[in-house]
Design a protein around this motif. Sequence first.
Motif, PDB file in Angstrom:
ATOM      1  N   ARG B  47       0.825  -1.203   0.000  1.00 45.88           N
ATOM      2  CA  ARG B  47       0.000   0.000   0.000  1.00 45.88           C
ATOM      3  C   ARG B  47       0.865   1.262   0.000  1.00 45.88           C
ATOM      4  O   ARG B  47       0.436   2.319  -0.460  1.00 45.88           O
ATOM      5  N   ALA B  50       1.682   1.789  -3.525  1.00 47.00           N
ATOM      6  CA  ALA B  50       0.512   2.323  -4.218  1.00 47.00           C
ATOM      7  C   ALA B  50       0.233   3.769  -3.845  1.00 47.00           C
ATOM      8  O   ALA B  50      -0.442   4.481  -4.582  1.00 47.00           O
ATOM      9  N   GLY B  51       0.732   4.193  -2.671  1.00 47.27           N
ATOM     10  CA  GLY B  51       0.467   5.553  -2.228  1.00 47.27           C
ATOM     11  C   GLY B  51      -0.735   5.645  -1.316  1.00 47.27           C
ATOM     12  O   GLY B  51      -1.255   6.733  -1.065  1.00 47.27           O
ATOM     13  N   LEU B  52      -1.207   4.504  -0.816  1.00 45.17           N
ATOM     14  CA  LEU B  52      -2.374   4.520   0.068  1.00 45.17           C
ATOM     15  C   LEU B  52      -1.963   4.655   1.535  1.00 45.17           C
ATOM     16  O   LEU B  52      -2.796   4.877   2.392  1.00 45.17           O
TER      17      LEU B  52
END
Lengths: 311, 355
Positions: B47, B50-52
Amino acid sequence: MTSTHAAAPPNGDRRTAKQKIAVRLEPWLYSAPVLILIVAIMLVPLALGVSYAFRDIRLLNPFSGAFVGLKHFRELAGDGAFRGALVNTLWWTFSSVILQFLFGLILALLLNQPFKGRALAQALCFLPWAVPSFLSGLDWAWMFNPVVGPIPHWLYALGIMSEPSNILSDPETAMWGPIVANVWWGIPFFAITMLAALQAIPKDLYEAAEIDGAGPIERFRSITVPFLAPTMAISILLRTVWIANFADLIIVMTNGGPADRTQIVASYIFTQAFRRLDFGYASAIALVLLVLLLAYSMLIVILRQTMLSRH
Amino acid sequence: MASITIEAITKTFGAVPVLHDIDLSIGDGEFVVLVGPSGCGKSTLLRMIAGLEDITAGEIRIDDRRINEVAPKDRDIAMVFQSYALYPHMTVADNMSYSLKLRKTAREKIAEAVGAAAGKLGLDPLLQRRPKALSGGQRQRVAMGRAIVRHPKAFLFDEPLSNLDARLREQMRAEIKRLHKSIGATSVYVTHDQIEAMTLADRIVAMHGGIIQQVGNPLDLYDRPANLFVAGFIGSPAMNFVEGHCRAGVIETTDGSKVAIPDGIQLAEGQAITIGVRPEHVRIVATPEIGTYTARVDLVEPTGFGTIVHVHLLGQDLKIYTLERGIAVVGQPMHIALDSARLHLFDRETTNRIG
């Protein structure tokens, strides 16, 4: 022999008429307690109320009670006060519902964000719901009163008012008093229902949309709104019917005045029934309101079904 | 297509550290699987790519571009979620074209990309359906379709097969592998299933407690596990562990049996040792010889292809995986040989591999 007979499946032809009746009656007997309750406390009063609409029932006239047919409805058609109340009801209902909904939704979106002290903020925001409507009506009436309340002075200081006066006594602005009180009182209902619906939206969807390139507004439009729509529809329906029938704040704050400018159908029924004591006429008005609200409810239910079937 | 470089990444949630100083570089077109038990930080790492999730410390680069502060949508990556995260009110075609529409791609190009992806995944007859009307496997396919239409630099998979039943999982596993062969995109795949990791990966990253335990190709991890965790995690049925101490040139196990030290391994006298031996590497012999052990069969578990035999040996419930049928009868003695070349020795203090 007898034992084999007893074990065989019951044959309809062999049973006596009494047994057949007993079998037919059985489910009704089981549901009888509930049915009797429903009939006694819902249907009988409803039928009685509807029947009043066609009878001359005035509490102060001991000779009243006769069947008058459609007389009340003919009277109603020519009653200017009733037509005014109908227009006021639309204004009152829709401005209250729309403002309650908008503020409730904004509040729900804010409360759905994680922040420190969120649990406390949630509890505080839902507090107005717990205040009795009569009490909040009185509170707001005092707040609008320039002698004891601050609001007229604030409005004057902001330049909105030329002098600190009571908006409840001005026919042009009187309706806004109960509407503001109603909005304040009803926001928590929408906040609670919208927050529950918001929390049911899977977080994954927002993350997927974020990676797909959707900004905050696009995510709200393409995920939040479709997910909230069925809840929005049903809660707006409930609130509309409830607010259209909700006369407490108006009775307490303005009593329909000044000059009937805040008289809504519900408060008009109250006035006819409990001030003029004309139960027949009041029932006729109530019947008209019932039909209008039923028609409106059907509309929303159909709308909701179409929305749900799209999911 | 891109390479991903992860440098000295640390992640804490409040005061709770979840990732410690992670270094990893993923080559262009490589299929890397992050594997480990739940809570090991593998999903958090994914994540973060992903940049979450925010990066507490360290740096992630895609093609030498630092992306710590880049928004997820500008990283040009696609992600497949465990729950699929399909938009329920959109059709399959709309789900797949959503990202392209947001990027203002021309209509013909969108139709072309969706058509190509649908063809690849066998979704053509389903394009006008909504996710509700699809089976789990079909939803999974749509989620993959949504990822591939964009031709992103990298694919991220977050346990994409966990919600499928065993048979479907096997089928989709092969399909993902085939898809990767045909597209050749850089992929990072998170799973807790070591079989998925073994079958899919070019390289496996085994994680535990927020620390990378071992990085290597699947057979490396199987043949030469770097520590006790990897040894126990990779392989099914799991590796047997036997505890003992080095005494007078042999390893003496807790029940007093002796195991010869494999050639070329130096142990200190009294050193605490854990011996690892895979169930499939324990041999059953017909007659006792020097160095073989005899034990009574406790339990027999036929799996169809092979049989798992449990015996009590070396102070352990020792599992043996054999392809011979009818060789073991509960209650009967059995002769067992351990090939010293197939033994894995671990220092029990450090849990690291010896030799």
